[in-house]
Design an enzyme around this catalytic site. Sequence first.
Site, mmCIF file in Angstrom:
data_model
loop_
_atom_site.group_PDB
_atom_site.id
_atom_site.type_symbol
_atom_site.label_atom_id
_atom_site.label_comp_id
_atom_site.label_asym_id
_atom_site.label_seq_id
_atom_site.Cartn_x
_atom_site.Cartn_y
_atom_site.Cartn_z
ATOM 1 N N LYS A 18 5.201 -9.261 3.370
ATOM 2 C CA LYS A 18 6.443 -8.832 3.440
ATOM 3 C C LYS A 18 7.374 -10.047 3.485
ATOM 4 O O LYS A 18 7.099 -11.197 3.856
ATOM 5 C CB LYS A 18 6.762 -7.920 4.899
ATOM 6 C CG LYS A 18 5.859 -6.733 4.771
ATOM 7 C CD LYS A 18 6.981 -5.323 5.208
ATOM 8 C CE LYS A 18 6.167 -4.192 4.764
ATOM 9 N NZ LYS A 18 6.191 -3.244 5.776
ATOM 10 N N ARG A 76 -1.916 -2.235 8.412
ATOM 11 C CA ARG A 76 -1.876 -1.914 6.796
ATOM 12 C C ARG A 76 -1.637 -3.398 6.116
ATOM 13 O O ARG A 76 -0.835 -4.095 6.354
ATOM 14 C CB ARG A 76 -0.701 -1.164 6.734
ATOM 15 C CG ARG A 76 -0.359 -0.569 5.013
ATOM 16 C CD ARG A 76 0.749 0.468 5.063
ATOM 17 N NE ARG A 76 0.789 1.163 3.862
ATOM 18 C CZ ARG A 76 1.399 0.351 2.665
ATOM 19 N NH1 ARG A 76 1.898 -0.708 2.962
ATOM 20 N NH2 ARG A 76 1.417 1.039 1.601
HETATM 21 C C1 9MG Z 1 3.880 2.687 2.935
HETATM 22 N N1 9MG Z 1 4.387 1.437 3.727
HETATM 23 C C2 9MG Z 1 4.999 0.330 3.204
HETATM 24 N N2 9MG Z 1 5.224 -0.610 4.229
HETATM 25 C C3 9MG Z 1 4.548 0.012 5.549
HETATM 26 C C4 9MG Z 1 4.525 -0.288 6.957
HETATM 27 O O1 9MG Z 1 5.158 -1.381 7.358
HETATM 28 N N3 9MG Z 1 4.025 0.805 7.662
HETATM 29 C C5 9MG Z 1 3.517 1.895 7.108
HETATM 30 N N4 9MG Z 1 2.882 2.877 7.973
HETATM 31 N N5 9MG Z 1 3.596 2.365 5.745
HETATM 32 C C6 9MG Z 1 4.259 1.552 4.997
#
Ligand code: 9MG
Length: 292
Positions: free
Chosen positions: A236, A270
């Site tokens: 990110k 994730r």
């Molecule tokens: C789909 N998506 C993109 N970034 C995400 C994040 O930080 N958390 C979750 N649950 N889904 C995400």
Amino acid sequence: MTSAAPPQAAGVMFCGDKPLDLSTPQLMGVLNITPDSFSDGGQLYRDGELRADVLCRRAEAMVDAGVAVLDIGGESTRPGATAVSEQEELDRVLAALAVIESRFDAIISLDTSSPRVITEGAAAGAAVINDVRALRRPGALEAAAAAGLPVCLMHMRGEPGDMQDQPHYDSVVDEVSTFFAERIKAVELAGIPRSRVLLDPGFGFGKTPEHNFTLLRRLGEFLVLGCPLAVGLSRKSMIASVIDRTMDQRVSASIALALMAAERGARLLRVHDVRESSDALAMLTAMEQVGL
Ligand code: 9MG
């Protein structure tokens, strides 16, 4: 001093008939079936076509590396992303589910906010609903309740198109906490028990780098809500706010953030880089298993 994750109610959560053991941190691998996602757009879906062979290889590598959940999404939610039609999203997701569901035993989650995609995706084998809009779209709550699957409720301020336009909070932790409490109440009223809810503070979704690092530092405070925590920190832009790195150069920093989140109680991470994340988590688990 950093200590082990605080005690929490995370045990086994059933995703359809598959158990997800959240007593230790687990990995959710990202599979974006989009031409324009922020890190891997166009790799699995290009020129209106699913690249099924690439998807299979990617999913297989993730499963071999120990992923518990494969997260399939047909709508890009990167900052500034343009909306996709529900039909287009559905077509992408169902094509990917058809490829993955019969070949892999991993739990499949659906990254969607659309009631129709929830309903049809669940019928096609998805076993978790991961919604960046926390089931706030009209009809989404009812569709998820009818599907009878666990839901991951993420906090997002605004919409992907405008969420990074000067986000402001008086207290980001308090405001995300209040949001979670309100969404838990809404899903319980719709018939989804708290035992089937994961909470995710939504790193990068309507937040400045300072908001993101505050949420990470104080992540453990959300555990009082009694739900396991999910996080998405992988690659990110909060990383690039500290060190100047392209997407592909953010792996080490992503692992560091994932470990910090796991130490503060996150149970579902994730990630894009499953092998590297899995190795790092194995070290954390080994350390936490030795006696004091
Ligand atoms: C789909 N998506 C993109 N970034 C995400 C994040 O930080 N958390 C979750 N649950 N889904 C995400």
